[in-house]
Design an enzyme around this catalytic site. Structure first.
Site, PDB file in Angstrom:
ATOM      1  N   CYS A   1     -26.297 -12.745 -20.742  1.00 24.85           N
ATOM      2  CA  CYS A   1     -25.989 -14.042 -20.144  1.00 24.85           C
ATOM      3  C   CYS A   1     -26.837 -14.308 -18.900  1.00 24.85           C
ATOM      4  O   CYS A   1     -26.781 -15.402 -18.346  1.00 24.85           O
ATOM      5  CB  CYS A   1     -24.501 -14.150 -19.812  1.00 24.85           C
ATOM      6  SG  CYS A   1     -24.010 -13.181 -18.365  1.00 24.85           S
TER       7      CYS A   1
ATOM      8  N   CYS B   1     -18.971 -12.754 -19.402  1.00 23.69           N
ATOM      9  CA  CYS B   1     -20.265 -12.843 -20.085  1.00 23.69           C
ATOM     10  C   CYS B   1     -20.221 -13.891 -21.199  1.00 23.69           C
ATOM     11  O   CYS B   1     -21.085 -14.764 -21.280  1.00 23.69           O
ATOM     12  CB  CYS B   1     -20.613 -11.468 -20.660  1.00 23.69           C
ATOM     13  SG  CYS B   1     -22.321 -11.280 -21.151  1.00 23.69           S
TER      14      CYS B   1
ATOM     15  N   GLY C   1       0.789  -1.222   0.000  1.00 24.37           N
ATOM     16  CA  GLY C   1       0.000   0.000   0.000  1.00 24.37           C
ATOM     17  C   GLY C   1       0.824   1.275   0.000  1.00 24.37           C
ATOM     18  O   GLY C   1       0.283   2.361  -0.203  1.00 24.37           O
TER      19      GLY C   1
ATOM     20  N   CYS D   1     -23.154  -7.354 -18.793  1.00 21.05           N
ATOM     21  CA  CYS D   1     -21.922  -7.512 -18.013  1.00 21.05           C
ATOM     22  C   CYS D   1     -20.849  -6.558 -18.530  1.00 21.05           C
ATOM     23  O   CYS D   1     -20.625  -6.459 -19.735  1.00 21.05           O
ATOM     24  CB  CYS D   1     -21.370  -8.935 -18.152  1.00 21.05           C
ATOM     25  SG  CYS D   1     -22.338 -10.190 -17.331  1.00 21.05           S
TER      26      CYS D   1
ATOM     27  N   CYS E   1     -27.914  -9.374 -16.301  1.00 17.72           N
ATOM     28  CA  CYS E   1     -27.327  -9.168 -17.627  1.00 17.72           C
ATOM     29  C   CYS E   1     -28.295  -9.626 -18.710  1.00 17.72           C
ATOM     30  O   CYS E   1     -28.794 -10.749 -18.682  1.00 17.72           O
ATOM     31  CB  CYS E   1     -26.002  -9.911 -17.743  1.00 17.72           C
ATOM     32  SG  CYS E   1     -25.298  -9.847 -19.417  1.00 17.72           S
TER      33      CYS E   1
END
Lengths: 355, 278
Positions: B244, B272, B32, B266, B241
């Site tokens: 899909c 997808c 970080g 998606c 979606c």
């Protein structure tokens, strides 16, 4: 049924082909040569070399041609090429006192040893469109001076130095000079890094910053102590030979600003300096750089720093046009994932308000 | 598999790659923490992925398989451009399948398919400093990180709640890494934040213009900031979606006509496609 749009790859190829055709323009018109750009758009070449940090007129001319005259794009092309070049080392400091001067003026003294030399300047031209250029008439021949310019013209600013009226500028000695193209800038930044950053900085940005300092946002009471332009020799100390060898000559413009300073507890009232240097004939850039350099010294001189031009983090963080242009224009890239997040949030906040 | 002539493998010279790898090693050692590095000017514009490209160029080898996504999709123009850059300068194999890739360079998303050990996720980062909108000065924010003085961020989130009743940050949502450094996850939607936590893959972040590299090593704790009475939550949709049928993925809204018609699909094109079938 909805089908997601595909074919980005072909679209990119086609766009680039169209760009190539657009760049060439009307094929009935003769194509621009690099020599023409170098010779007849010389100031454009100077600017691209300065901000691109590469002294190579031919490469800069190529970049200008490739960028269709877009200076910032040309600077970017030259910079991207520059990073791939190997480093052999650093040249010795150039000696602008030994410059083969083509132009040299001072606004602080009426006459100076060696004289005022105007050189090939736009100053005092009347900005009337010259239609004879459109007709491609040959230029009027420039007369030759009877006496050559002195080999070494003393720096005007040194005249003040002998009286102790201007701060002395000691060389940094053996301490290494920073290079922000190798190591990232850290704050507070030393004057070496500040000057390097300004030298590479966007002329328009520095011009606006310098101008703002003249209009009361960090006033520094400047005088153009000396501006000189001409050729200097670049030398490189070759370790294996044990002496310096000449690499060649480059044209530079140097600007030494003289600024008032009322003194502080440690220092008597005296003049202070701002320094600008740029490749070729880049007088506006060199002068703006010198004003901003001096403005950014506010902290070191114990002046109250309140204006943008006096704030090194502000100036140095935003003066590079390759960085600025890229980041400003990255907004063209798709952002629909984040935008969807914002849409969802705003709908949710409005729904809550309606409850 | 030819590479561009006149340039080194993956464009950068080996010395530069070594410098960047040293920065990456330091970043991995201090999760970080933003490591300054000598970012180079790349032949692509700043703000268009130069940091990610330099990181990828420094870790990629000839046997790697590269996937590049932008907004979760492989076929967005900038993803195409960056994938081609590496196909041209490194001659590496490229893929659109998350499972086949050894290195995935991304802008604004983490793939839906869980990553595995050995994979590297390279994020393109525009502004690495999480405190930047609260304190514009680098000299100040470095001090705040050194002291782990992150009170201003909590105050900002609290003010959101006081004004809007919830935290009004939907992307680039701040996280605390390894209980120490406040980190900007790059502009991924907060939907993706939980995927960073204890991820088996190595996550590297490159900010070219800002000249910073940071990292989240595999299996590192990544916590999105929140309050006990206002726990962190991710985006939800009422729809699924349209292609899909996925109800668990991040959805993009697609406008289908000028009468308010819209569908959701998606954002992760590989996820997808994989669900629709081979």
């Amino acid at each position: 049924m909805y089908v997601a749009v595909k074919g980005g790859e072909r679209a990119i190829d086609n766009a680039h082909a169209w760009l190539g055709e657009t760049r060439r323009g009307d094929r009935q018109v003769p194509e621009l040569s690099l020599a023409q750009i170098d010779g007849q758009l010389a100031l454009a070449v100077d600017r691209v070399m300065t901000e691109g940090s590469v002294y190579d007129r031919e490469l800069a001319a190529l970049a200008i041609k490739q960028a269709q005259g877009d200076q910032v794009e040309a600077v970017f092309l030259l910079r991207a090429y520059r990073t791939t070049l190997p480093r052999f080392g650093y040249s010795l400091p150039i000696d602008t006192g030994a410059m083969r001067v083509r132009r040299r003026i001072s606004s602080t003294f009426k006459d100076v040893p060696g004289g005022q030399i105007l050189g090939p300047t736009y100053d005092y031209t009347h900005r009337l469109l010259d239609f004879s250029l459109a007709a491609e008439a040959p230029p009027v021949a420039a007369p030759m001076a009877e006496d050559p310019v002195d080999d070494t013209l003393p720096r005007v600013i040194d005249v003040l130095g002998r009286e102790g009226l201007i701060e002395s500028e000691a060389a940094g000695g053996d301490s290494p000079v920073g290079d922000l193209t190798r190591e990232p800038m850290a704050f507070p930044a030393g004057r070496d890094l500040r000057l390097q950053s300004l030298a590479r900085g966007d002329e328009g940005f520095l011009l606006a910053m310098a101008y703002s300092s003249q209009r009361g946002y960090g006033h520094t009471h400047p005088f153009a102590g000396e501006i000189r332009m001409g050729e200097v020799t670049v030398e490189f100390f070759a370790e294996e030979l044990g002496f310096a060898v000449e690499l060649g000559d480059i044209a530079v413009t140097e600007s030494q600003m003289v600024n008032q300073f009322r003194g502080s507890a440690e220092q008597p009232p005296q003049f202070t300096r701002g320094y600008g240097l740029a490749f070729g004939r880049s007088e506006r850039k060199a002068m703006a750089m010198a004003l901003v350099d001096r403005a950014m010294r506010a902290g070191e001189l114990g002046e109250e720093a309140t204006a943008p031009a006096q704030d090194p983090e502000f100036v140095l963080g935003h003066c590079d046009n390759v960085e600025a242009s890229g980041f400003t224009q990255h907004l063209k890239l798709p952002h629909y994932v984040d935008f969807q997040g914002e849409l969802e949030l705003i709908r949710r906040l409005r729904r809550k308000d309606g409850e | 598999m030819t590479t561009a002539t006149g340039y080194n493998f993956a464009y950068l010279d080996e010395q530069t790659k070594r410098m960047i790898r040293r920065a990456i090693l330091k970043a991995v050692a201090i999760p970080g923490y933003q490591v300054p590095f000598g970012s180079r000017e790349m032949p692509l514009p700043y703000g268009w992925g130069t940091g990610g490209i330099q990181v990828t160029a420094s870790v990629i080898g000839s046997a790697d398989v590269l996937k590049v996504i932008d907004q979760g999709a492989d076929d967005t123009t900038n993803a195409v451009s960056i994938r081609r850059f590496f196909a041209r300068t490194a001659g590496v194999a490229t893929t659109r399948r998350t499972t086949e890739a050894t290195i995935i360079q991304t802008r604004h998303r983490i793939p839906e398919t869980p990553l595995r050990e050995g994979q590297i996720l390279v994020y393109q980062v525009p502004i690495p400093e999480p405190l930047r909108w609260l304190e514009p000065r680098e000299s100040e924010t470095r001090k705040m990180h050194a002291l782990a003085d992150y009170g201003v961020m909590h105050v900002k989130l609290y003010e959101d709640i006081a004004r809007h009743g919830r935290i009004a940050t939907s992307y680039d949502y701040p996280v605390l890494v390894n209980d120490r450094y406040l980190m900007r996850p790059s502009p991924i939607p907060k939907f993706d934040n939980p995927k960073m936590h204890m991820n088996p893959a190595l996550q590297l972040f490159g900010a070219g213009r800002e000249k910073r590299i940071y990292a989240v090593p595999p299996y590192t704790k990544v916590v999105s900031l929140d309050f006990e009475d206002h726990p962190f939550e991710v985006q939800r949709w009422d729809d699924c979606c349209a292609l899909c049928g996925a109800a668990d993925s991040y959805l993009d809204e697609v406008i289908t006509d000028d009468r308010g018609g819209r569908i959701f699909v998606c954002s992760d094109s590989d996820y997808c496609t994989g669900r629709i079938g081979p």
